[in-house]
Design a protein around this motif. Structure first.
Motif, PDB file in Angstrom:
ATOM      1  N   ASN A 168       0.841  -1.209   0.000  1.00 44.75           N
ATOM      2  CA  ASN A 168       0.000   0.000   0.000  1.00 44.75           C
ATOM      3  C   ASN A 168       0.873   1.254   0.000  1.00 44.75           C
ATOM      4  OD1 ASN A 168      -2.506  -1.231   0.025  1.00 44.75           O
ATOM      5  ND2 ASN A 168      -2.773  -1.110   2.240  1.00 44.75           N
ATOM      6  N   LEU A 169       1.946   1.235   0.805  1.00 41.52           N
ATOM      7  CA  LEU A 169       2.843   2.386   0.853  1.00 41.52           C
ATOM      8  C   LEU A 169       3.605   2.544  -0.450  1.00 41.52           C
ATOM      9  CD1 LEU A 169       4.228   2.097   4.489  1.00 41.52           C
ATOM     10  CD2 LEU A 169       2.764   3.908   3.576  1.00 41.52           C
ATOM     11  N   ARG A 198       1.357   4.107  -2.846  1.00 45.89           N
ATOM     12  CA  ARG A 198       1.126   5.521  -2.514  1.00 45.89           C
ATOM     13  C   ARG A 198       2.280   6.385  -3.017  1.00 45.89           C
ATOM     14  NH1 ARG A 198      -2.074   7.769   1.589  1.00 45.89           N
ATOM     15  NH2 ARG A 198      -3.283   5.866   1.346  1.00 45.89           N
ATOM     16  N   PHE A 199       3.515   5.857  -2.918  1.00 47.47           N
ATOM     17  CA  PHE A 199       4.682   6.619  -3.353  1.00 47.47           C
ATOM     18  C   PHE A 199       4.839   6.613  -4.867  1.00 47.47           C
ATOM     19  CE2 PHE A 199       6.540   5.104   0.921  1.00 47.47           C
ATOM     20  CZ  PHE A 199       5.995   6.195   1.582  1.00 47.47           C
ATOM     21  N   PRO A 231       2.430   5.190  -7.758  1.00 43.79           N
ATOM     22  CA  PRO A 231       1.254   4.480  -8.278  1.00 43.79           C
ATOM     23  C   PRO A 231       1.387   4.059  -9.739  1.00 43.79           C
ATOM     24  CG  PRO A 231       0.799   6.831  -8.072  1.00 43.79           C
ATOM     25  CD  PRO A 231       2.115   6.583  -7.400  1.00 43.79           C
ATOM     26  N   TRP A 243       1.000  -2.924  -7.914  1.00 43.06           N
ATOM     27  CA  TRP A 243      -0.412  -3.296  -7.927  1.00 43.06           C
ATOM     28  C   TRP A 243      -0.567  -4.806  -8.095  1.00 43.06           C
ATOM     29  CZ3 TRP A 243      -4.341   0.312  -7.265  1.00 43.06           C
ATOM     30  CH2 TRP A 243      -3.959   1.659  -7.349  1.00 43.06           C
TER      31      TRP A 243
END
Length: 265
Positions: free
Chosen positions: A91-92, A95-96, A98, A104
């Motif tokens: 997830n992090l 976030r940094f 995408p 993913w």
């Protein structure tokens, strides 16, 4: 993202290093996040996932916001069945950065293995939009599996139409193309797992043929499950449970399904 950058990302997943050579480079730059990422990969190969996770964590002490270190640590947690830890770290990374579809992809895999089938489909579809046709066999395959997990064989069938089986993938995706071709009925179960074909068409890396066989065998289970042949599906699941312990996704998923079906304790 351009092709050059995607190739660089793929090489980061595939290129092997020895821990000794990366440690030597770290003597000149002890805080370089990519060196810590490469060291984590090397140590994972040489000493196991737990040791690799420790290295990624050490790298994060210097670089707490580095996407690749979070990704590396998360990815190694999949093989240890710690799917939530993988999802949290990736997830992090997402976030940094995408735009990196590999992030993913591995979050989607972790979601699938954790039983979050719809979340997995959503992530794989996002990957699909970021990728090119030759990269999409794993995405189609995993979406197919996710829909099977949800009991939606019609959606599973529809997702197979997202890719033309004549498109040639990178060598690393050999088994995924074979699996999609099996699901589509392009090849038969009898010709599906061919050792000579595997050796001639897969990556020339130690243990790769065994990994491809494990991946293909789970695909054979999925095929029989898809066509409703429960007896043959269970026979293949039992075959998977005899493989040596492995972090291969097919083995992890196959053993979990075998336990759920009461085939093993």
């Amino acid at each position: 993202m351009n092709k050059k950058k995607k190739d660089e990302h793929r090489n980061l997943l595939l290129t092997s290093y020895t821990a000794a050579e990366i440690r030597k480079q770290l003597e000149d730059d002890a805080e370089d996040p990519m060196l810590w990422y490469k060291l984590g990969n090397a140590v994972s190969d040489e000493e196991g996932a737990e040791a690799g996770i420790e290295i990624y964590s050490q790298g994060l002490l210097y670089n707490p916001f580095d996407a690749w270190l979070h990704f590396g640590r998360g990815r190694k947690n999949i093989g240890l069945l710690r799917f939530e830890r993988c999802i949290a770290d990736v997830n992090l990374a997402i976030r940094f950065h995408p735009e990196v579809w590999n992030f993913w992809y591995y979050r989607a895999v972790a979601n699938n293995l954790a039983g979050n089938s719809q979340a997995a489909v959503d992530d794989f579809m996002h990957c699909f939009k970021l990728s090119t046709p030759e990269e999409q066999y794993p995405l189609v395959d995993w979406m197919f599996l996710s829909y099977l997990d949800m009991g939606d064989k019609q959606k599973a069938k529809e997702v197979l139409e997202l890719i033309d089986h004549n498109v040639m993938p990178p060598t690393m995706d050999y088994a995924y193309r074979r699996r999609v071709m099996l699901y589509k009925g392009v090849i038969t179960p009898e010709e599906f797992i061919d050792l000579e074909h595997i050796k001639a068409n897969t990556l020339d890396k130690p243990g790769r043929v065994d990994l491809e066989v494990q991946t293909l065998t789970f695909g054979l289970f999925a095929y029989y499950d898809y066509i409703g042949d429960t007896e043959k599906a269970n026979e293949v699941l039992l075959r998977i449970t005899t493989f040596p312990p492995s972090a291969a996704f097919g083995c992890l998923k196959g053993n979990a399904i075998a336990r759920k079906r009461g085939l093993i304790a």
